[in-house]
Scaffold this motif. Structure first.
Motif, mmCIF file in Angstrom:
data_model
loop_
_atom_site.group_PDB
_atom_site.id
_atom_site.type_symbol
_atom_site.label_atom_id
_atom_site.label_comp_id
_atom_site.label_asym_id
_atom_site.label_seq_id
_atom_site.Cartn_x
_atom_site.Cartn_y
_atom_site.Cartn_z
ATOM 1 N N LYS A 119 0.861 -1.174 0.000
ATOM 2 C CA LYS A 119 0.000 0.000 0.000
ATOM 3 C C LYS A 119 0.901 1.229 0.000
ATOM 4 O O LYS A 119 1.974 1.232 0.597
ATOM 5 C CB LYS A 119 -0.927 0.022 1.205
ATOM 6 N N SER A 187 1.885 2.669 -7.099
ATOM 7 C CA SER A 187 0.543 2.081 -7.132
ATOM 8 C C SER A 187 0.350 1.243 -8.385
ATOM 9 O O SER A 187 -0.271 0.166 -8.346
ATOM 10 C CB SER A 187 -0.523 3.183 -7.070
ATOM 11 N N ASP A 188 0.881 1.713 -9.517
ATOM 12 C CA ASP A 188 0.791 0.950 -10.758
ATOM 13 C C ASP A 188 1.524 -0.384 -10.621
ATOM 14 O O ASP A 188 1.032 -1.430 -11.053
ATOM 15 C CB ASP A 188 1.383 1.776 -11.898
ATOM 16 N N ARG A 191 -0.552 -2.843 -8.445
ATOM 17 C CA ARG A 191 -1.705 -3.400 -9.172
ATOM 18 C C ARG A 191 -1.277 -4.510 -10.117
ATOM 19 O O ARG A 191 -1.920 -5.561 -10.199
ATOM 20 C CB ARG A 191 -2.408 -2.293 -9.961
ATOM 21 N N ASN A 194 0.131 -7.715 -8.101
ATOM 22 C CA ASN A 194 -0.861 -8.441 -7.311
ATOM 23 C C ASN A 194 -1.594 -9.488 -8.144
ATOM 24 O O ASN A 194 -1.963 -10.542 -7.637
ATOM 25 C CB ASN A 194 -1.877 -7.467 -6.705
ATOM 26 N N TYR A 405 -8.050 6.115 -12.728
ATOM 27 C CA TYR A 405 -8.142 5.066 -11.714
ATOM 28 C C TYR A 405 -8.941 5.528 -10.495
ATOM 29 O O TYR A 405 -9.642 4.735 -9.863
ATOM 30 C CB TYR A 405 -6.748 4.644 -11.268
ATOM 31 N N ASP A 428 -10.564 -4.305 -2.536
ATOM 32 C CA ASP A 428 -9.454 -3.577 -3.150
ATOM 33 C C ASP A 428 -8.865 -4.336 -4.332
ATOM 34 O O ASP A 428 -8.443 -3.729 -5.323
ATOM 35 C CB ASP A 428 -8.374 -3.290 -2.110
ATOM 36 N N GLN A 432 -8.516 -3.055 -8.163
ATOM 37 C CA GLN A 432 -7.246 -3.107 -8.878
ATOM 38 C C GLN A 432 -7.386 -3.841 -10.214
ATOM 39 O O GLN A 432 -6.788 -3.440 -11.211
ATOM 40 C CB GLN A 432 -6.189 -3.787 -8.013
ATOM 41 N N GLN A 435 -8.907 -1.530 -12.667
ATOM 42 C CA GLN A 435 -7.926 -0.536 -13.095
ATOM 43 C C GLN A 435 -6.912 -1.114 -14.065
ATOM 44 O O GLN A 435 -6.471 -0.439 -14.993
ATOM 45 C CB GLN A 435 -7.236 0.051 -11.859
ATOM 46 N N ASN A 436 -6.541 -2.367 -13.876
ATOM 47 C CA ASN A 436 -5.645 -3.011 -14.846
ATOM 48 C C ASN A 436 -6.304 -3.117 -16.213
ATOM 49 O O ASN A 436 -5.656 -2.924 -17.248
ATOM 50 C CB ASN A 436 -5.253 -4.397 -14.353
#
Length: 828
Positions: A119, A187-188, A191, A194, A405, A428, A432, A435-436
């Motif tokens: 995070k 953050s990118d 994502r 993960n 995003y 979350d 993500q 957003q991907n």
């Protein structure tokens, strides 16, 4: 003191061995099942149907740099702030170098961190709250000291990278813009990392995911599959640390002395050492386990290929028996715990996710408009190419994309009650994943735009400027279609992930004990390839999937957030035109292209989409149509294909295409796939450079050709056949004695197949003129009859068939090949 000298941490070695020993049987079993499905897909030549119109952006070259800058970093080894050179490449690892010169000389990085499961915080106070929750200090109740930050900040704008089992990274900046850019890059990276494992399509990755799922279910934990982040070693190491953490807290925390900030820093350091030790042991154990599984499956391939029909029949028979047993309790559980809440969950998903994709569309349009205005002012071709290169890098611009995003971020707060009702704390990860998909679709749109514009850059600047606007509109139409397709996939995955564990947990006490009696239905030779638990889980998955597809289709029918309704067919003229563009009537009846083109308007939406048929038909118990296990992260995804979806691609808000949209749709389909031009001699002359030249070459008649293939891609237009090519209009369609030579056997086969088609078509649809001889409007009136006629046809022995649309002769009469006349090749 080192980790080896800390006796309480020695239990990490024993715990890792125990977890690997317990996990191994699950992985071996699922590896064999996944391998069997992999071979089955090869034997049956199954491929996933592409449902997107935009061209997929090629992957970046390894080592592509996404971010590099000099900044201030807290060095854990010397406990001081140091100026370091940070580099992030497309493997999404954060590398730290002593200086820029050291990086350019190829020196090894001082630190290298993969921010999996992390995070990002830009506020020291927010970070401290999360860090305190992960430091259960037993002496906290007796302390009166005010909590102090772990690290004193030398500059005003901090960025903190928090990870559950690693030391936290601290960075500082003198400017807010630099802070914003680096936090967006981090953050990118999080994502993308993960979901590194869940996006893989290899059977080994599928075996690992299924093994983790059953490993958790054996302990009574359902829905834990969504917790998997990172690669296999990182995911399995996290499972070990979750079991090891209580023992570490009980043994080490009471022995720590000093200030609270010092104890907290020491605790996070011990966790990192334990995690690295577990990772090394897990990597070694997993490597040996995979080698053992490969040795076992080497002997299975021949047996699987030889007994494929028996394996499939046995699995289907087993699925029918299990479905009969679980149907009633599963339906009751779904009616009580799932069905009443699906619509409300989808309603919460629709707004933020659709807003995010809408923001991506607006950003792309703004960038292209700015590019067009700049080119109109300068007429500089070199500058235009630079702007196009910048457009291709737009998905990697973390700052610009971060604004898109953020549109989906409110979803995490809106679905907080899912944790209490469905025990789903992983919203979350759903955000993500959406957003991907946004980033992927932006990359596809930018790449498609540059590819379509490239042929127009060699001409006059005025024509190139007009081409920019024309290509932009075409790409936006394709984006609207693909956005609807991708959002359906997101909603489908999310609804299944959220609600399926509830059904699994409700049925486990009554149904799972009954599964043992079904083991006797599996032949001993197939025991490694078919497992009762997998079939049982697939049945429950298909049940929940069917309910999810129903609510998604209902939202599309209500035109919520520009979701395309895949059950709405085009008008008859558009349907006929799209059919001509794809597959002529001589295709195999079992091919997807044949089913979509021959179906009635109602069936066109369900068959073509791949989802409506599942939503309204029977539960497909055992498999997802490919012989592979279906899981929450690899659903039988509903590709939005066919004419029904494309009919609304240009104008999402309109129930039917506008009067002038037929031409746009045909252009859209024709230019979304490679076009093959072939003359009567079998040669492939060059394609026209642009669509204007193509239209001039063939104003009145077109010739359609298809190399029969059972797996024609409807969504992106067939690449093998059904492609519209210019014909020599005005030539006599009936070659005389001196016409093109043709193999007598081929002519005989074609004439015989066409005569049989005409005879059977006449019996099914009634006597009358062939559909190809009728005007477009009349074809729509005979849609119902043509369906029965085409379904009754027997595929001919020929591999290609030519059709000539009705075109007026110079004397005013119509000529052309219909279904009732033998197909003839046009004369040269």
């Amino acid at each position: 003191q080192g980790l080896a000298e800390a006796s309480p941490l020695d239990s990490s070695h024993r715990k890792t061995e125990a977890v690997l020993k317990n996990f191994s049987p699950y992985y071996k079993r699922q590896h064999a099942v996944a391998f069997c499905g992999h071979v089955r897909r090869q034997v049956e030549q199954q491929r996933e149907a592409a449902s997107q119109l935009l061209k997929a952006k090629p992957p970046l070259e390894p080592g592509t740099v996404l971010y590099e800058a000099e900044l201030t970093q807290f060095a854990e080894d010397i406990k001081k702030w140091k100026d370091r050179y940070i580099v992030v490449k497309n493997d999404f690892a954060v590398e730290s170098y002593e200086s820029r010169e050291a990086y350019q000389k190829g020196a090894a990085p001082r630190t290298r961190v993969l921010p999996v499961g992390g995070k990002v915080f830009t506020s020291q106070a927010e970070y401290s709250l999360l860090a305190d929750r992960h430091f259960p200090d037993p002496a906290a109740s007796g302390e009166k000291e005010t909590p102090q930050p772990l690290v004193a900040l030398p500059k005003e704008f901090p960025v903190v990278l928090w990870q559950p089992f690693l030391r936290h990274g601290f960075f500082c900046f003198a400017e807010a813009a630099a802070q914003k850019r680096f936090s967006a890059v981090l953050s990118d990276c999080i994502r993308r990392l993960n979901h590194d494992l869940t996006k893989q399509t290899t059977f080994e990755a599928q075996a690992f995911l299924a093994a983790v799922q059953f490993f958790h279910q054996e302990k009574g934990h359902y829905g834990s599959r969504e917790m998997i982040t990172g690669d296999e070693v990182q995911a399995l190491s996290s499972l070990v640390m979750e079991e090891l953490l209580p023992a570490l807290q009980a043994d080490l925390l009471p022995t720590m002395k000093g200030k609270r900030s010092d104890r907290k820093r020491a605790w996070f350091g011990l966790l990192e050492e334990a995690f690295h030790l577990v990772q090394r042991q897990v990597a070694e154990g997993l490597r040996g386990l995979k080698e053992e599984c490969r040795a076992l499956t080497e002997g299975l391939e021949g047996r699987v290929r030889a007994d494929m029909d028996q394996i499939a029949n046995s699995e289907d028979f087993l699925a029918g028996k299990i479905e009969a047993m679980v149907a009633q309790p599963a339906e009751q559980s779904c009616a009580e715990s799932v069905r009443p809440f699906l619509a409300s969950i989808l309603e919460e998903l629709l707004g933020p996710v659709s807003s995010g994709f809408g923001a991506v569309r607006s950003l792309f349009e703004e960038e292209v408009d700015a590019l067009g205005r700049s080119f109109q002012n300068t007429k500089d071709g070199d500058q235009l190419k630079e702007h196009l290169d910048g457009l291709l890098r737009l998905p990697l611009d973390a700052v610009k994309m971060e604004a898109c995003y953020r549109e989906a971020a409110p979803l995490q707060e809106q679905l907080q009650d899912l944790n209490s009702r469905f025990r789903f704390p992983h919203v979350d990860l759903v955000v993500q994943r959406a957003q991907n998909y946004m980033q992927e679709l932006m990359g596809n749109a930018a790449f498609t735009f540059t590819q379509l514009l490239a042929p127009h850059l060699q001409g006059e600047p005025a024509r190139a400027a007009a081409a920019i606007e024309k290509v932009k509109l075409r790409v936006l139409k394709q984006y609207d279609h693909d956005s609807s397709t991708v959002r359906r996939k997101i909603f489908q995955e999310a609804l299944v992930q959220i609600t399926l564990p509830t059904v699994q947990k409700a049925l486990a006490p009554t149904c799972k004990p009954e599964l043992q009696k079904f083991e006797q239905l599996i032949f001993a030779d197939h025991a490694h390839m078919i497992h009762v638990e997998n079939v049982y889980e697939d049945i429950l998955h298909q049940l929940v999937l069917r309910e999810a597809l129903k609510v998604i289709q209902e939202a599309a029918m209500q035109k919520k957030h520009n979701l395309f309704d895949d059950s709405v067919a085009l008008p008859s003229e558009s349907v006929s035109s799209l059919t001509d563009l794809k597959t002529p009537t001589g295709s195999k009846p079992a091919s997807p292209a044949r089913r979509a083109s021959a179906a009635s308007p109602g069936a066109l939406g369900s068959e073509g989409s791949g989802t409506s048929g599942q939503a309204e038909g029977q539960v497909q118990p055992g498999r997802n149509g490919q012989g592979a296990p279906v899981g929450p992260d690899h659903d039988a995804v509903a590709p939005v294909e066919g004419a029904a979806e494309l009919g609304t691609a240009g104008h999402p808000g309109d129930p039917e295409p506008a009067s002038g949209s037929l031409r746009e749709l045909r252009e859209l389909l024709a230019e979304s796939a490679p076009v093959v031009y072939q003359d009567t001699e079998g040669e492939a002359p060059g394609a026209p450079e642009n669509e204007e030249e193509e239209e001039e070459n063939a104003p009145g008649c077109t010739v359609h050709s298809e190399a029969t293939a059972p797996d024609v891609d409807q969504g992106a237009h067939s690449e093998a056949g059904g492609v519209e090519v210019p014909a020599a209009c005005g030539a006599d369609p009936q070659p005389g004695p001196e016409g093109p030579a043709q193999d007598p056997s081929e002519k005989d086969l074609q004439a015989r197949a066409s005569a049989q088609d005409a005879q059977e078509g006449g019996e099914a649809a009634g006597a009358g003129p062939s559909e190809d001889w009728l005007p477009m409007e009349s074809q729509g009136a005979q849609a119902a009859g043509s369906v029965g006629a085409e379904e009754a046809q027997v595929p001919g022995a020929h591999t290609a068939q030519w059709e000539v649309e009705a075109a007026p002769d110079p004397d005013g009469t119509e000529t052309g090949g219909g279904q009732g006349t033998p197909p003839e090749q046009p004369s040269e």
